[in-house]
Motif scaffolding. Structure first.
Motif, short mmCIF file in Angstrom:
data_model
loop_
_atom_site.label_atom_id
_atom_site.label_comp_id
_atom_site.label_asym_id
_atom_site.label_seq_id
_atom_site.Cartn_x
_atom_site.Cartn_y
_atom_site.Cartn_z
N ASP A 257 102.24 50.68 154.46
CA ASP A 257 103.29 49.79 154.91
C ASP A 257 104.34 49.61 153.81
O ASP A 257 104.16 50.10 152.69
CB ASP A 257 102.71 48.46 155.41
N TRP A 262 97.58 49.78 152.81
CA TRP A 262 97.35 50.95 153.64
C TRP A 262 96.38 50.70 154.77
O TRP A 262 95.57 49.77 154.74
CB TRP A 262 96.91 52.13 152.80
N ASP A 276 91.93 48.26 157.56
CA ASP A 276 93.19 47.70 157.09
C ASP A 276 92.98 47.00 155.75
O ASP A 276 92.24 46.03 155.65
CB ASP A 276 93.71 46.70 158.12
N ASP A 278 94.82 44.85 153.84
CA ASP A 278 95.99 44.01 153.99
C ASP A 278 95.94 42.86 153.00
O ASP A 278 95.15 41.93 153.16
CB ASP A 278 96.06 43.47 155.42
N GLN A 297 102.10 53.97 162.27
CA GLN A 297 103.06 53.42 161.33
C GLN A 297 102.82 51.91 161.31
O GLN A 297 102.29 51.34 162.27
CB GLN A 297 104.50 53.74 161.72
N ALA A 298 103.21 51.26 160.21
CA ALA A 298 102.91 49.83 160.11
C ALA A 298 104.01 49.09 159.36
O ALA A 298 104.63 49.62 158.44
CB ALA A 298 101.57 49.62 159.40
N SER A 299 104.22 47.83 159.78
CA SER A 299 104.98 46.87 158.99
C SER A 299 104.00 45.81 158.53
O SER A 299 102.79 45.96 158.68
CB SER A 299 106.10 46.26 159.84
N GLU A 300 104.48 44.71 157.98
CA GLU A 300 103.57 43.71 157.46
C GLU A 300 102.76 43.05 158.56
O GLU A 300 101.64 42.59 158.29
CB GLU A 300 104.36 42.66 156.67
N VAL A 303 101.55 47.13 164.05
CA VAL A 303 101.11 48.52 164.00
C VAL A 303 101.61 49.22 165.26
O VAL A 303 101.59 48.64 166.35
CB VAL A 303 99.57 48.64 163.93
N ARG A 320 99.08 43.41 164.06
CA ARG A 320 98.29 44.08 163.03
C ARG A 320 96.95 43.39 162.78
O ARG A 320 95.95 44.06 162.50
CB ARG A 320 99.10 44.14 161.74
N ARG A 402 113.59 52.79 157.64
CA ARG A 402 113.14 51.40 157.84
C ARG A 402 114.27 50.38 157.77
O ARG A 402 114.25 49.36 158.43
CB ARG A 402 112.08 51.05 156.80
#
Length: 406
Positions: A257, A262, A276, A278, A297-300, A303, A320, A402
């Motif tokens: 992210d 990851w 995750d 996180d 793909q991921a943001s904070e 997903v 997520r 992004r």
């Protein structure tokens, strides 16, 4: 048949792997310092320490330390039932109608051109550095980088079937070759080009490196490379060559992210979970609600991935922390072309837009379109187009995808 196999392998080999161990601490600190400021960087570094302190086992003083093997219990899980949330289910989209889509709003990935069209020739990067790039096109024995100034530069490539990667901010280009099955030769090093100076250096694999035919060099940040393939992965600092290695689970897809944490979607040989890391808490999140996710793909907090696990092929956006689906775009998948290779999420923008790389498949494959999908409205639009042949490779700098215009 061999040529078709190689072509499909090149078209689908876009998996990123987790970042790792002690080198990860320095790398994550740099990323967070850039994105969140010095105070946030210190907190994020502590989080990374917590992740790897929980996973690490003793290692030899003469080699990289190795994390606990796959399969050990994570530090947390998302076994609690999430609240019921209505999924936004959009009508099935036929990607063969790509060119009927409108142009995307100018704020979406504004660093990219409307048409990706490398020229027949361009100045050598070594003679005319470009500073930073937004994308690179590799074909016919050379790579051409599109700079942030809108001009192209050429990087000649020696060897067959090169792999190219741009660092997230586009300041460095990596070129690797790996195993040439026809020649029966290996070259496991990677050449890193600095776009601001035109200089390059060769980074050799770390001590203890075990080569795999599926191995791949990618960037984690501007100063750190990752080699992934087989049961081990290695983080390598570009400037010093310092490296760390860990054992990794068999993954179907992995993503990093924007903050450097990851995620890994396990393959069909393992449990149906998203692992995750996180903010320092290693969690396994059940993928039953989404289906097993590919090309994540991921943001904070979000997903996105593709799935056709006991359902029609679709792009799914989910929370997520719980993988509760939020929005779903079914995709008409004629002959399995799009689920197998022709449609791939390539980014989640900072306003939640999903960017999809979609092959233009008609009587023949003629390039692709970069498609923006807004999960909140269902709107689809075209950000950029190219007619480069399918055997070419186009790789983007993640920050160019992004970041949206204000």
């Amino acid at each position: 048949m061999n040529e078709l196999h190689e072509l499909l392998a090149r078209a689908t080999d876009r998996i990123e792997s987790p970042h790792l161990e002690q080198v990860a601490l320095e790398a994550a600190t740099r990323r967070r310092a850039h994105r969140r400021g010095a105070a946030a960087a210190a907190a994020a570094s502590a989080a990374v320490v917590a992740v790897f302190a929980g996973m690490q086992v003793a290692g030899s003083p003469d080699g990289p330390r190795v994390s606990a093997p796959p399969g050990e219990a994570p530090t947390g899980s998302s076994s609690a039932s999430p609240p019921t949330v209505e999924v936004e289910e959009w009508p099935q989209w036929d990607p063969r109608e790509l060119d009927l889509l409108p142009a995307a709003a100018a704020r979406i990935a504004p660093a990219l051109p409307d048409v990706i069209e490398p020229p027949d020739s361009s100045p050598l990067l070594a003679d005319d550095p470009v500073g930073a790039g937004v994308l690179v096109v590799e074909q016919a024995g050379l790579a051409q980088v599109l700079g942030t100034d809108g001009d192209w530069r050429t990087v000649p490539i020696d060897g067959r079937y090169p792999q190219v990667a741009l660092s997230p901010q586009g300041t460095r280009l990596a070129v690797a070759h790996g195993y040439d099955s026809r020649a029966g030769e290996r070259d496991d090093g990677v050449r890193v080009h600095d776009l601001a100076t035109g200089n390059d250096r060769t980074v050799q694999p770390p001590s203890g490196f075990e080569a795999w035919d599926t191995g791949r060099w990618t960037f984690l940040d501007e100063d750190t490379l990752l080699y992934s393939g087989g049961p081990r992965a290695y983080m390598v600092a570009v400037d010093s060559g310092a490296a760390e290695g860990i054992a990794v689970p068999v993954a179907m897809s992995s993503a990093v992210d924007p903050s450097g944490d990851w995620l890994t979607s396990t393959d069909f040989s393992g449990p149906k979970v998203l692992v995750d890391h996180d903010g320092g808490a290693v969690r396994e999140v059940d993928m039953d609600r989404t289906g097993r996710l590919l090309r994540i793909q991921a943001s904070e907090d979000t997903v996105v991935g593709t799935t056709h696990d006991n359902q029609d092929f679709a792009v799914v956006v989910a929370d997520r922390s719980t993988l509760t689906p939020q929005s779903r775009l079914p995709v008409l998948d004629r002959d399995g072309n799009y689920s197998n290779w022709g449609l791939t999420p390539v980014a989640l923008t900072d306003d939640g837009t999903v960017l999809l790389q979609v092959a233009d498949i008609g009587r023949r494959v003629s390039g692709f379109r970069l498609v923006a999908w807004d999960p909140a409205t269902g709107e689809l639009s075209i950000v950029a187009s190219t007619s480069v042949p399918v055997e070419a490779t186009v790789v983007f700098a993640q920050d160019a995808l992004r970041v949206t215009g204000r």
